[in-house]
Design an enzyme around this catalytic site. Structure first.
Site, mmCIF file in Angstrom:
data_model
loop_
_atom_site.group_PDB
_atom_site.id
_atom_site.type_symbol
_atom_site.label_atom_id
_atom_site.label_comp_id
_atom_site.label_asym_id
_atom_site.label_seq_id
_atom_site.Cartn_x
_atom_site.Cartn_y
_atom_site.Cartn_z
ATOM 1 N N ASN A 136 26.956 41.452 32.531
ATOM 2 C CA ASN A 136 28.211 40.997 33.143
ATOM 3 C C ASN A 136 27.926 39.679 33.838
ATOM 4 O OD1 ASN A 136 29.973 41.852 36.169
ATOM 5 N ND2 ASN A 136 30.732 40.703 34.447
ATOM 6 N N GLY A 137 28.683 38.641 33.488
ATOM 7 C CA GLY A 137 28.513 37.350 34.136
ATOM 8 C C GLY A 137 28.502 36.228 33.126
ATOM 9 N N CYS B 179 35.849 28.263 43.365
ATOM 10 C CA CYS B 179 37.116 27.919 42.703
ATOM 11 C C CYS B 179 38.181 27.499 43.719
ATOM 12 C CB CYS B 179 37.611 29.083 41.850
ATOM 13 S SG CYS B 179 37.675 30.647 42.727
ATOM 14 N N TYR C 144 41.177 40.221 43.679
ATOM 15 C CA TYR C 144 41.954 40.533 42.499
ATOM 16 C C TYR C 144 41.255 41.408 41.459
ATOM 17 C CZ TYR C 144 44.324 39.633 38.067
ATOM 18 O OH TYR C 144 44.940 39.782 36.864
ATOM 19 N N CYS D 299 33.221 41.016 31.922
ATOM 20 C CA CYS D 299 32.668 42.274 31.444
ATOM 21 C C CYS D 299 32.456 43.308 32.543
ATOM 22 C CB CYS D 299 31.297 42.050 30.818
ATOM 23 S SG CYS D 299 31.294 40.884 29.480
ATOM 24 N N GLY E 212 37.328 44.372 31.121
ATOM 25 C CA GLY E 212 37.230 43.813 29.777
ATOM 26 C C GLY E 212 37.876 44.729 28.773
HETATM 27 S S1 SF4 Z 1 34.160 30.317 41.356
HETATM 28 FE FE1 SF4 Z 1 35.737 31.779 42.088
HETATM 29 S S2 SF4 Z 1 35.961 33.303 40.466
HETATM 30 FE FE2 SF4 Z 1 34.036 32.174 40.084
HETATM 31 S S3 SF4 Z 1 32.419 33.386 41.077
HETATM 32 FE FE3 SF4 Z 1 33.102 31.871 42.565
HETATM 33 S S4 SF4 Z 1 34.742 32.907 43.742
HETATM 34 FE FE4 SF4 Z 1 34.395 34.086 41.860
#
Ligand code: SF4
Length: 508
Positions: free
Chosen positions: A131-132, A497, A296, A22, A54
């Site tokens: 947002n989140g 991630c 990104y 969002c 979004g």
């Molecule tokens: S896991 Fe990756 S996409 Fe999610 S908040 Fe952390 S850095 Fe950002």
């Protein structure tokens, strides 16, 4: 992957992309009310600038201020330009308001989940946009239902609204709700991830979770001739705005005033912003601002931690060149969000930059289902090869990330069929190995290509001569290189991630 800027509703099914949840935007007129600032149109334009965050639904809630009996509300499915038109704008009058643009994963793509949400509390109306994604949403959901409170949507934003509607256990509220105390209570129940704009009476609250995982900035709207006293621009403000990204400020005639700090609760009135408090993180760790905002998600003209996203992406390209140089004739990009990284790579190596792909910006703007033969054309629907620029040449092709790995092979084939001699892929971020629980829709671990093939295997699979990612250390160094540490006191980024190190325990 390509830039998210031009995506439309649900044109994603075959794409190899990450999605935001969002964007939020708020506006409040400065000075005496009625405000000279057109609050509704300001919010609408702000949401258009945040459209990349979004595309499934958009909404706005405005108020004249004071203890009004109703807010003006308009929400709908689709792009901001589909949801708002002149008849809907006419009813959205007022001196302050909040807006939202949404992409769903939690709660589904339905009108009932479109934000901002509005709730009647025993201290008046409250509107909220979020947002989140709450890391402990399921536990909070059970807690609220066990307290006998019904929920009408599957959205975790409704959980925030219900928690804020209740006085904190130790509250001594007599004459009115102590909203900062209620927000502090929310922060004690859920540590991340949320940036919020809330509207109550004559105040907009701008809130960032204690880890600062999602961005949030404050902008100031000044008179066309500038402030009376440049040393005190606040005194001349015609209005104030709050946005997920500062890229929205210029489009509404505002300029960046400052970012909301991790854990900060800011109250904005017609007199301007004031900090209610800064809530510390539950244990002594660094903030965890999402590093993928730089890689990104964010628009390249947005500013985080005092630096422009575009410049950070260029630095990622330079760092990638230091780590993964290969001799070639041209450097190029998969348009568009990797373009600054390709320029940085070219700048550091001296290998000329040239475009190799022409992007069709409108390919997603249709609901026509192609036949099987046309569907198999894949990325050829989206990109056309600029073969005169690269026939017979060795290309270094920069992309910003690889998720499922479903498109990069098609792009390599497109280039080689059009005459490329060699294609060396360089990715301006590290491999994605883990899911995100904080507001980004990353596929399951099983679907991530980095968990199936190592870079050499992937290069072979997609027909490239080589494939190398930027390292985690290199990405962090590029992101932090130009942060002014005298101005940004706390620096820390979520890389979960990429590394599996989540800022908080993920509580299912
Ligand atoms: S896991 Fe990756 S996409 Fe999610 S908040 Fe952390 S850095 Fe950002």
């Amino acid at each position: 992957m390509s830039s998210p800027d031009t995506h439309s509703v649900r044109d994603f099914e075959d794409d190899d992309e990450l999605r935001h949840y969002c964007g939020v935007f708020a506006a409040i007129g400065g000075g005496e009310w009625p405000s000279p600032m057109d609050v509704a149109h300001t919010i609408c334009l702000g949401l258009v600038a945040l459209q990349h965050r979004g595309q499934e639904s958009a909404g706005m809630v405005t108020s004249k201020g004071g203890n009004v009996k109703t807010f003006a509300v308009h929400r709908g499915m689709g792009l901001v330009s589909n949801v708002f038109n002149e008849p809907s704008m006419v009813k959205l009058h007022g001196n302050l308001g909040v807006g939202h643009t949404r992409y769903s994963t939690v709660g589904g793509s339905e009108h009932e989940n479109a934000q901002p949400f509005v709730v009647h509390t025993n201290h008046g109306l409250l509107a909220i946009a979020h947002n989140g994604e709450l890391v402990n949403a399921l536990k909070l959901r059970k807690r609220i239902l066990n307290a006998g409170i019904g929920l009408t949507t599957g959205s975790d934003s409704e959980l925030i609204m219900q928690i804020l509607s209740q006085p904190p256990p130790d509250a001594s509220e007599r004459d009115g709700a102590d909203w900062p105390a209620r927000i502090r209570n929310l922060m004690s129940l859920t540590p991340t991830a949320y940036s919020l704009v809330m509207m109550h009476d004559d105040t907009i609250y701008a809130v960032r979770d204690p880890f600062g995982n999602r961005p949030l900035s404050i902008g100031i709207v000044l008179p066309p001739n500038g402030p009376r006293d440049p040393s005190r621009p606040e005194d001349s403000a015609e209005g104030w705005v709050v946005s997920s990204e500062s890229c929205a400020f210029k489009s509404v005639g505002a300029q960046l005033y400052r970012e909301v700090l991790p854990g900060e609760i800011v109250a904005l009135t017609s007199s301007g912003p004031s900090t209610c408090c800064i809530v510390p993180r539950p244990f002594p760790v660094d903030p965890a601002f999402c590093i993928f905002e730089y890689v990104y998600f964010a628009r390249p003209d947005s500013i985080f931690e005092g630096q422009m996203v575009y410049n950070v992406r260029m630095e990622c390209g330079r760092q990638l060149a230091r780590e993964a140089f290969v001799d070639a004739d041209i450097v190029s990009t998969v348009p568009e969000s990797a373009t600054p990284s390709a320029l940085g790579f070219s700048q550091l190596t001296g290998i000329p930059y040239a475009e190799v792909l022409c992007k069709n910006r409108y390919v997603g703007r249709t609901f026509i289902q192609p036949s099987t033969r046309l569907r198999k054309l894949g990325v050829a629907k989206k990109f056309g090869p600029l073969s005169d620029n690269f026939a017979g040449k060795r290309i270094i092709l920069i992309d910003d990330s690889i998720v499922r790995g479903t498109t990069i092979g098609q792009i390599v084939k497109l280039l080689k069929d059009a005459g490329a001699k060699e294609v060396h892929i360089r990715i301006a971020s590290p491999p994605l190995h883990y899911p995100c629980y904080m507001g980004i829709n990353i596929p399951t671990s099983d679907e991530l290509i980095a968990n199936k093939l190592n870079p050499n295997q992937l290069a072979e699979e997609v027909g490239a001569e080589s494939l190398i990612h930027l390292s985690v250390e290199g990405l962090e160094a590029a992101v932090r290189k130009n942060i002014d540490r005298s101005k940004v006191k706390e620096i820390g980024h979520c890389t979960a991630c990429l590394t599996g190190k989540y800022p908080v325990s993920i509580d299912f």
